[in-house]
Structures are given as C-alpha cells and as structure tokens.
Design a protein around this motif. Structure first.
Motif, PDB file in Angstrom:
ATOM      1  N   ASN A 203       0.824  -1.211   0.000  1.00 46.46           N
ATOM      2  CA  ASN A 203       0.000   0.000   0.000  1.00 46.46           C
ATOM      3  C   ASN A 203       0.857   1.260   0.000  1.00 46.46           C
ATOM      4  N   GLU A 214      -1.420   6.806   1.994  1.00 53.72           N
ATOM      5  CA  GLU A 214      -1.471   5.363   2.221  1.00 53.72           C
ATOM      6  C   GLU A 214      -2.869   4.928   2.660  1.00 53.72           C
ATOM      7  N   ALA A 217      -4.963   4.604  -0.351  1.00 57.43           N
ATOM      8  CA  ALA A 217      -4.628   3.363  -1.057  1.00 57.43           C
ATOM      9  C   ALA A 217      -5.332   2.174  -0.409  1.00 57.43           C
ATOM     10  N   LYS A 218      -5.363   2.165   0.925  1.00 60.08           N
ATOM     11  CA  LYS A 218      -6.040   1.080   1.632  1.00 60.08           C
ATOM     12  C   LYS A 218      -7.533   1.066   1.315  1.00 60.08           C
TER      13      LYS A 218
END
Length: 257
Positions: A203, A214, A217-218
């Motif tokens: 990630n 991040e 992205a998760k």
C-alpha cells in the motif's frame, strides 16, 4: 542437513521487549533456519529494522515444533527451506513435507531464485508467501507483516509466473465463488491500484506511485476486494485475471490514471 546448534542469544533482546515502534502493532514471528549465519543475521536485522517485530529462532524442525507447542503460536513462520534440505535432495520435496506442519500459522518461505518452481509449488500447497533472498530487510519486514495480517506475499516476478501458468492456482480457484454477473466494475483509480497489486506492491508503494495517501490506497484496496468478492489481495488478482480478456489486460497495464 545437519544443524550446527541453536542460535546464540540475540543482541536485540531488549528491542524485542520494547514497545511497538512507529505505532506498529507488535508481531511475534518464528524464523526456522538450520544455517547459523543466515538465521542469526536475518533475525538480528529484522529486529533492528522493526523492534515491534519479535523474532524467535529455531535451528531445526523439531525445535520449531517445540516452540509452537510450548505456548501461544507466532503470527507468522519464516522458513529457509533450502537449509532443511539434505544434500542431493529436492527443495520441493522438503517444502511438500512442511505443508501442514505449522497448522493454521501462516508460512512464508525463503527462495534464492534458483528453484523457479518453488513459488508455484508453494502456492499450490497453501503457503502464504514466498520471499526471494534478493530483497532487502524493508521488503522482508513488509512481507511478514502483510502475511501475519491475513494477506499473502508473492513479489512481482512470482505473481507474473503464477498468472501465466494457470495451473498454478487451479486447486485454490476451484472453490472460488462465481464472479459477479457481467464482471466487476472498477473505477479508473481502482484499476491503477489493481495493476500494482498484480506487481506485488505494498500500500505504501502504491500510494507513492499514484500520489495519494497510504490510507486512501487502503480504501481503494478494500473497494477492489468488495467489488471482486475477494478475501485478500492475491485472490483479487486471480479473480481479476479470470474476468479480464487479453485486450483489456493490455489496457489495464497502460492505465496509470
């Protein structure tokens, strides 16, 4: 291969007992390696890199079994399969013998790159990760955390090989639920994230490449899992591969959003 004795006490013992570093949750890992140098160096290196990663070592399979039976099992086992393979024997045969030994504890195996079929066989046997010795400690740490958290870790060359050789995951795919009617609809951003999942990227790396946080992205990864009806990243890659025609695959590879 004969064992040369148990690992010497780690100089990182104080780090093992310290509080989680950088907000990371403490994770107990077991390293099984009959070769003293790689066992001690890898254990010390991982512990120094991430003090919240509590690494115990075992110099033999019997010692590993004793550790597992003595108390709470670790969250992940990292095994140097080559070190357990007697001279003249097959590493793949050793790997098959290890399958199921650790029960429900996720297993990650080390690969030196010479055994091209090791990742393929590992996938068939339900091994949760294959870690090439060509990577650094940062990637090794990321892999152990990912597998301990319920994911899988197969770096890009291995993923590509597994996908190109469809028979690699026939057994695991047989029990997959049918794909959603008409295929799963993903946004352009999710397709960009999915492409990077295919390449085995974390990630953090995905976020850096796409210029997003991040956490974002998760969120995209969770959305992909829901859209594809997958329980983890590797399953999402397999399902997306099954649902996508070759022409679409080329378009997906070009899509950098």
């Amino acid at each position: 291969m004969a064992s040369y004795g148990k690992a010497a006490p780690s100089s990182c013992g104080a780090a093992h007992a310290s509080a989680p570093a950088n907000g990371h949750q403490g994770i107990a890992a077991l390293l099984l390696d009959e070769t003293p140098l790689t066992r001690e160096c890898l254990s010390a290196g991982l512990s120094l890199r991430d003090p919240s990663l509590q690494v115990r070592t075992a110099a033999s399979l019997d010692e590993a079994r004793a550790i597992l039976a003595a108390g709470t099992p670790p969250a992940v086992v990292l095994c140097n399969v080559a070190s357990l393979t007697p001279p003249g024997s097959s590493v793949l045969a050793t790997l098959r013998g290890l399958a199921g030994v650790f029960g429900r504890t996720p297993l990650v195996v080390l690969s030196d790159g010479e055994d091209a079929d090791l990742p393929l066989e590992a996938s068939r046997l339900g091994v949760r990760g294959c870690l090439p010795t060509s990577v650094g400690l940062a990637v090794a740490r990321e892999a152990l955390r990912q597998v301990a958290g319920g994911g899988t870790f197969f770096p890009s060359p291995f993923l590509h090989r597994l996908m190109q050789r469809g028979e690699a995951t026939e057994d695991s795919m047989a029990d997959d639920p049918p794909p959603p009617p008409g295929g799963a609809a993903l946004t352009a951003r999710q397709r960009g994230v999915l492409q990077r999942l295919r390449e085995g990227k974390s990630n953090r790396v995905i976020a850096q490449e796409l210029g997003i946080s991040e956490n974002t992205a998760k969120v995209h990864v969770r959305g992909i899992l829901r859209a594809l009806g997958a329980s983890n990243r590797a399953e999402a890659v397999r399902k997306a591969w099954r649902l996508t025609e070759p022409a679409d695959c080329r378009a997906l590879s070009r899509d950098r959003d």
